[in-house]
Design a protein around this motif. Structure first.
Motif, PDB file in Angstrom:
ATOM      1  N   GLY A 257       0.893  -5.693  -7.446  1.00  0.00           N
ATOM      2  CA  GLY A 257       0.510  -7.029  -7.036  1.00  0.00           C
ATOM      3  C   GLY A 257       1.372  -8.086  -7.703  1.00  0.00           C
ATOM      4  N   GLN A 258       0.975  -9.320  -7.482  1.00  0.00           N
ATOM      5  CA  GLN A 258       1.746 -10.448  -8.015  1.00  0.00           C
ATOM      6  C   GLN A 258       1.377 -10.759  -9.463  1.00  0.00           C
ATOM      7  OE1 GLN A 258      -0.977 -10.768  -6.266  1.00  0.00           O
ATOM      8  NE2 GLN A 258      -2.172 -12.298  -7.391  1.00  0.00           N
ATOM      9  N   GLY A 259       0.293 -10.165  -9.926  1.00  0.00           N
ATOM     10  CA  GLY A 259      -0.115 -10.343 -11.317  1.00  0.00           C
ATOM     11  C   GLY A 259      -1.199 -11.382 -11.493  1.00  0.00           C
ATOM     12  N   ALA A 260      -2.019 -11.169 -12.501  1.00  0.00           N
ATOM     13  CA  ALA A 260      -3.073 -12.107 -12.875  1.00  0.00           C
ATOM     14  C   ALA A 260      -2.928 -12.410 -14.362  1.00  0.00           C
ATOM     15  CB  ALA A 260      -4.451 -11.504 -12.597  1.00  0.00           C
TER      16      ALA A 260
ATOM     17  N   TYR B  94      -1.439  -9.227 -15.986  1.00  0.00           N
ATOM     18  CA  TYR B  94      -1.957  -7.911 -15.617  1.00  0.00           C
ATOM     19  C   TYR B  94      -1.643  -7.626 -14.153  1.00  0.00           C
ATOM     20  CZ  TYR B  94      -4.478  -7.509 -20.004  1.00  0.00           C
ATOM     21  OH  TYR B  94      -4.800  -7.387 -21.338  1.00  0.00           O
ATOM     22  N   TYR B  95      -1.090  -6.444 -13.930  1.00  0.00           N
ATOM     23  CA  TYR B  95      -0.683  -6.045 -12.588  1.00  0.00           C
ATOM     24  C   TYR B  95      -1.461  -4.819 -12.136  1.00  0.00           C
ATOM     25  CZ  TYR B  95       3.438  -8.965 -13.512  1.00  0.00           C
ATOM     26  OH  TYR B  95       4.276 -10.002 -13.816  1.00  0.00           O
ATOM     27  N   CYS B  96      -1.930  -4.854 -10.926  1.00  0.00           N
ATOM     28  CA  CYS B  96      -2.468  -3.683 -10.263  1.00  0.00           C
ATOM     29  C   CYS B  96      -1.294  -2.942  -9.626  1.00  0.00           C
ATOM     30  CB  CYS B  96      -3.470  -4.147  -9.202  1.00  0.00           C
ATOM     31  SG  CYS B  96      -4.089  -2.873  -8.114  1.00  0.00           S
ATOM     32  N   PHE B  97      -1.274  -1.610  -9.745  1.00  0.00           N
ATOM     33  CA  PHE B  97      -0.133  -0.886  -9.201  1.00  0.00           C
ATOM     34  C   PHE B  97      -0.541   0.506  -8.736  1.00  0.00           C
ATOM     35  CE2 PHE B  97       1.264   2.376 -12.334  1.00  0.00           C
ATOM     36  CZ  PHE B  97       0.385   2.110 -13.366  1.00  0.00           C
ATOM     37  N   ILE B  98       0.332   1.095  -7.953  1.00  0.00           N
ATOM     38  CA  ILE B  98       0.143   2.468  -7.497  1.00  0.00           C
ATOM     39  C   ILE B  98       1.117   3.358  -8.279  1.00  0.00           C
ATOM     40  CG2 ILE B  98       0.146   4.063  -5.541  1.00  0.00           C
ATOM     41  CD1 ILE B  98      -1.955   1.848  -5.391  1.00  0.00           C
ATOM     42  N   PRO B  99       0.611   4.257  -9.098  1.00  0.00           N
ATOM     43  CA  PRO B  99       1.507   5.148  -9.841  1.00  0.00           C
ATOM     44  C   PRO B  99       2.355   5.986  -8.889  1.00  0.00           C
ATOM     45  CG  PRO B  99      -0.724   5.231 -10.739  1.00  0.00           C
ATOM     46  CD  PRO B  99      -0.802   4.490  -9.444  1.00  0.00           C
ATOM     47  N   GLU B 100       3.593   6.196  -9.274  1.00  0.00           N
ATOM     48  CA  GLU B 100       4.492   6.975  -8.412  1.00  0.00           C
ATOM     49  C   GLU B 100       4.379   8.468  -8.655  1.00  0.00           C
ATOM     50  OE1 GLU B 100       8.411   5.436  -7.354  1.00  0.00           O
ATOM     51  OE2 GLU B 100       8.078   3.850  -8.822  1.00  0.00           O
ATOM     52  N   GLY B 101       3.917   8.860  -9.830  1.00  0.00           N
ATOM     53  CA  GLY B 101       3.772  10.268 -10.139  1.00  0.00           C
ATOM     54  C   GLY B 101       2.394  10.564 -10.687  1.00  0.00           C
ATOM     55  N   ALA B 102       2.301  11.675 -11.379  1.00  0.00           N
ATOM     56  CA  ALA B 102       1.009  12.104 -11.906  1.00  0.00           C
ATOM     57  C   ALA B 102       0.595  11.328 -13.155  1.00  0.00           C
ATOM     58  CB  ALA B 102       1.044  13.596 -12.216  1.00  0.00           C
ATOM     59  N   ASP B 103       1.553  10.722 -13.822  1.00  0.00           N
ATOM     60  CA  ASP B 103       1.250  10.019 -15.073  1.00  0.00           C
ATOM     61  C   ASP B 103       0.999   8.537 -14.825  1.00  0.00           C
ATOM     62  OD1 ASP B 103       3.773  12.024 -16.637  1.00  0.00           O
ATOM     63  OD2 ASP B 103       1.614  12.364 -16.561  1.00  0.00           O
TER      64      ASP B 103
ATOM     65  N   VAL C  38       2.655  -2.706   2.567  1.00  0.00           N
ATOM     66  CA  VAL C  38       1.679  -2.570   1.498  1.00  0.00           C
ATOM     67  C   VAL C  38       1.648  -3.830   0.643  1.00  0.00           C
ATOM     68  CG1 VAL C  38       1.137  -1.289  -0.599  1.00  0.00           C
ATOM     69  CG2 VAL C  38       1.956  -0.069   1.430  1.00  0.00           C
ATOM     70  N   HIS C  39       0.457  -4.337   0.444  1.00  0.00           N
ATOM     71  CA  HIS C  39       0.266  -5.476  -0.446  1.00  0.00           C
ATOM     72  C   HIS C  39      -0.907  -5.195  -1.369  1.00  0.00           C
ATOM     73  CE1 HIS C  39       3.101  -8.381   1.155  1.00  0.00           C
ATOM     74  NE2 HIS C  39       2.722  -8.074   2.372  1.00  0.00           N
ATOM     75  N   LEU C  40      -0.722  -5.526  -2.637  1.00  0.00           N
ATOM     76  CA  LEU C  40      -1.799  -5.476  -3.611  1.00  0.00           C
ATOM     77  C   LEU C  40      -2.026  -6.886  -4.127  1.00  0.00           C
ATOM     78  CD1 LEU C  40      -0.717  -2.340  -5.685  1.00  0.00           C
ATOM     79  CD2 LEU C  40      -2.456  -2.436  -3.908  1.00  0.00           C
ATOM     80  N   VAL C  41      -3.291  -7.244  -4.309  1.00  0.00           N
ATOM     81  CA  VAL C  41      -3.626  -8.589  -4.772  1.00  0.00           C
ATOM     82  C   VAL C  41      -4.637  -8.484  -5.895  1.00  0.00           C
ATOM     83  CG1 VAL C  41      -4.558 -10.838  -4.165  1.00  0.00           C
ATOM     84  CG2 VAL C  41      -3.196  -9.568  -2.498  1.00  0.00           C
ATOM     85  N   GLU C  42      -4.299  -9.102  -7.038  1.00  0.00           N
ATOM     86  CA  GLU C  42      -5.221  -9.155  -8.166  1.00  0.00           C
ATOM     87  C   GLU C  42      -5.976 -10.481  -8.159  1.00  0.00           C
ATOM     88  OE1 GLU C  42      -1.313  -7.228  -9.611  1.00  0.00           O
ATOM     89  OE2 GLU C  42      -1.929  -9.035  -8.528  1.00  0.00           O
ATOM     90  N   SER C  43      -7.154 -10.448  -8.707  1.00  0.00           N
ATOM     91  CA  SER C  43      -7.920 -11.670  -8.923  1.00  0.00           C
ATOM     92  C   SER C  43      -8.783 -11.487 -10.165  1.00  0.00           C
ATOM     93  CB  SER C  43      -8.796 -11.998  -7.708  1.00  0.00           C
ATOM     94  OG  SER C  43      -9.702 -10.957  -7.439  1.00  0.00           O
ATOM     95  N   GLY C  44      -9.238 -12.611 -10.702  1.00  0.00           N
ATOM     96  CA  GLY C  44     -10.169 -12.560 -11.822  1.00  0.00           C
ATOM     97  C   GLY C  44      -9.582 -12.892 -13.178  1.00  0.00           C
TER      98      GLY C  44
END
Length: 122
Positions: A113-116, A95-104, A2-8
């Protein structure tokens, strides 16, 4: 894998706007809740916003960004956006894009991601 990539990210004056994008490889963003968190130097990570998986209308915003930031999806391109308007000095952070591990909507380093860098400066 799994890889997440931010841009902008970038430099913007107070009152300006930026749009961050999050793309993924190794899995489909539309099938998962996705969030953004930020971290400024010397501060703890702060959850900014989260959006439910496609079909789940749940959206959360931190009080500090309500009315200024908008999270959204483009399922055709499997992207998640964070539109940031009326930016303030205090929005400066990575700023990081992420996948929450729980409901919150809680920041997580497990899938992020690596951050923007977003810098608000005059």
């Amino acid at each position: 894998q799994v890889h997440l990539v931010e841009s902008g990210g970038g430099l913007v004056q107070p009152g300006g706007s930026l749009r961050l994008s999050c793309a993924a490889s190794g899995f489909t963003l539309a099938d998962h809740p996705v969030g953004w968190f930020r971290q400024a130097p010397g501060k703890d990570p702060e959850a900014v916003s989260c959006i439910g998986y496609t079909g789940d209308p749940t959206i959360d915003y931190a009080d500090s960004v309500k009315g200024r930031f908008t999270i959204s999806r483009n399922d055709a391109e499997d992207l998640v956006f964070l539109q940031m308007n009326s930016l303030k000095f205090e929005d400066t952070a990575v700023y990081y894009c992420f996948i929450p591990e729980g409901a919150d909507c809680v920041p997580s380093d497990r899938y992020r991601g690596q951050g923007a860098q977003v810098t608000v400066s005059s």
